[in-house]
Design a protein around this motif. Structure first.
Motif, mmCIF file in Angstrom:
data_model
loop_
_atom_site.group_PDB
_atom_site.id
_atom_site.type_symbol
_atom_site.label_atom_id
_atom_site.label_comp_id
_atom_site.label_asym_id
_atom_site.label_seq_id
_atom_site.Cartn_x
_atom_site.Cartn_y
_atom_site.Cartn_z
ATOM 1 N N THR A 32 0.867 -1.432 0.093
ATOM 2 C CA THR A 32 0.037 -0.143 0.184
ATOM 3 C C THR A 32 0.972 1.011 0.005
ATOM 4 O O THR A 32 2.037 1.260 0.153
ATOM 5 C CB THR A 32 -1.020 0.001 1.313
ATOM 6 O OG1 THR A 32 -0.121 -0.023 2.388
ATOM 7 C CG2 THR A 32 -1.895 -1.149 1.376
ATOM 8 N N SER A 34 0.993 3.617 2.133
ATOM 9 C CA SER A 34 1.620 3.756 3.414
ATOM 10 C C SER A 34 2.510 2.895 3.858
ATOM 11 O O SER A 34 3.710 3.304 4.455
ATOM 12 C CB SER A 34 0.654 3.662 4.725
ATOM 13 O OG SER A 34 -0.461 4.427 4.483
ATOM 14 N N GLU A 35 2.673 1.676 3.280
ATOM 15 C CA GLU A 35 3.651 0.595 3.383
ATOM 16 C C GLU A 35 4.930 1.067 2.818
ATOM 17 O O GLU A 35 6.253 1.000 3.154
ATOM 18 C CB GLU A 35 3.394 -0.867 3.063
ATOM 19 C CG GLU A 35 2.262 -1.353 3.928
ATOM 20 C CD GLU A 35 1.564 -2.779 3.500
ATOM 21 O OE1 GLU A 35 0.981 -3.434 4.453
ATOM 22 O OE2 GLU A 35 1.684 -2.995 2.015
ATOM 23 N N ARG A 38 6.554 3.808 4.649
ATOM 24 C CA ARG A 38 7.389 3.454 5.840
ATOM 25 C C ARG A 38 8.591 2.715 5.346
ATOM 26 O O ARG A 38 9.566 2.889 6.013
ATOM 27 C CB ARG A 38 6.503 2.523 6.646
ATOM 28 C CG ARG A 38 5.408 3.139 7.492
ATOM 29 C CD ARG A 38 4.731 2.335 8.696
ATOM 30 N NE ARG A 38 4.151 1.220 7.672
ATOM 31 C CZ ARG A 38 2.955 1.131 7.605
ATOM 32 N NH1 ARG A 38 2.214 1.966 7.824
ATOM 33 N NH2 ARG A 38 2.348 -0.321 6.988
ATOM 34 N N THR A 43 7.434 10.746 3.523
ATOM 35 C CA THR A 43 6.095 11.040 3.723
ATOM 36 C C THR A 43 5.282 10.249 2.848
ATOM 37 O O THR A 43 5.598 9.908 1.717
ATOM 38 C CB THR A 43 5.972 12.550 3.480
ATOM 39 O OG1 THR A 43 6.189 12.962 2.325
ATOM 40 C CG2 THR A 43 7.030 13.222 4.528
ATOM 41 N N ARG A 44 3.866 10.211 3.114
ATOM 42 C CA ARG A 44 2.892 9.597 2.165
ATOM 43 C C ARG A 44 2.831 10.623 0.934
ATOM 44 O O ARG A 44 2.550 9.872 -0.398
ATOM 45 C CB ARG A 44 1.489 9.658 2.932
ATOM 46 C CG ARG A 44 1.172 8.430 3.912
ATOM 47 C CD ARG A 44 0.063 8.634 4.501
ATOM 48 N NE ARG A 44 -1.131 8.729 3.426
ATOM 49 C CZ ARG A 44 -2.000 7.738 2.991
ATOM 50 N NH1 ARG A 44 -1.376 6.493 3.431
ATOM 51 N NH2 ARG A 44 -2.933 8.007 2.200
#
Length: 240
Positions: A32, A34-35, A38, A43-44
């Motif tokens: 995803t 977000s993954e 990270r 940042t997203r």
């Protein structure tokens, strides 16, 4: 220069784009947003821009939630492999070795602290150990990496090989030997992967080592023909 300092020419956004591509692997074929953020310490918003750019270029596909690499990323690795002489030179010898011993054979080169598989001939068996071209492993954790990192033994060449007996977790016994150019440098390494349940380490050493040595000697002989000057570039990854 400080550890985190970069040269004036360094393009940080390009580094981040490559990091996004590397965030996908065998354990994480789909991620995803977000993954990815990270995994790459982004940042997203930054991760989203990079993923969408890669999607526009055809390197990433998204179903609206999950992102995956597309086959087009193979172009990046193929450009490197296509410029290598050694894999093409070694492949016929790997094919003969696999045909004789019935086990998968691979040619690897060093890339920093890792080994990279640049050519492979699988055994014609359903349970053959699988290592894909382009796969990377910590050099000191593999037989082929240890073989390439070992110093040239001089007159003791006859003992130059590394055997790693399989453990219960992976069940694979690895036998490897370095391919040296005429200057004595380990230009590459050849390895055989054997399922431990099929053959003991003693049997591997007795039956497969002579075949492996013969294949390495044949590759080295061809390499000397295509490498007229000791230390000349061979178009392969070298130790850093």
């Amino acid at each position: 220069m400080p550890v985190n300092a970069r040269a004036p020419h360094f393009v940080r956004s390009f580094e981040r784009g490559l990091a996004v591509i590397r965030a996908f692997d065998a354990e994480h074929p789909a991620r995803t947003l977000s993954e990815v953020a990270r995994a790459c310490d982004l940042t997203r918003a930054a991760a989203r821009r990079l993923l969408l750019t890669l999607a526009d270029l055809g390197y990433v596909h998204s179903d609206g939630r999950l992102f995956r690499l597309t086959p087009r990323v193979l172009e990046l690795g193929y450009a490197y492999l296509a410029g290598l002489d050694l894999p093409h030179l070694a492949t016929p010898h790997l094919e003969q070795l696999t045909s004789l011993v019935g086990e998968s054979a691979a040619l690897c080169v060093l890339d920093g602290e890792a080994v990279v598989c640049v050519a492979r001939v699988p055994a014609r068996r359903m349970m053959a150990a699988a290592v894909a071209v382009g796969a990377r492993f910590p050099a000191r954790g593999t037989a082929v990496g240890r073989a390439m990192l070992a110093e040239p033994p001089g007159a003791g060449r006859a003992q130059e090989y590394v055997l790693l007996d399989g453990d219960p977790e992976d069940g694979v016994t690895s036998l490897a030997a370095p391919v040296r150019d005429r200057s004595g440098r380990a230009a590459a390494g050849v390895s055989l992967a054997v399922h431990s349940g099929r053959m003991s380490a003693t049997t591997v050493r007795r039956d497969l080592l002579p075949r492996l040595r013969a294949a390495v000697a044949a590759i080295e002989a061809d390499l000397r023909i295509t490498d007229p000057a000791p230390g000349a570039p061979l178009g392969i990854a070298t130790r850093r």
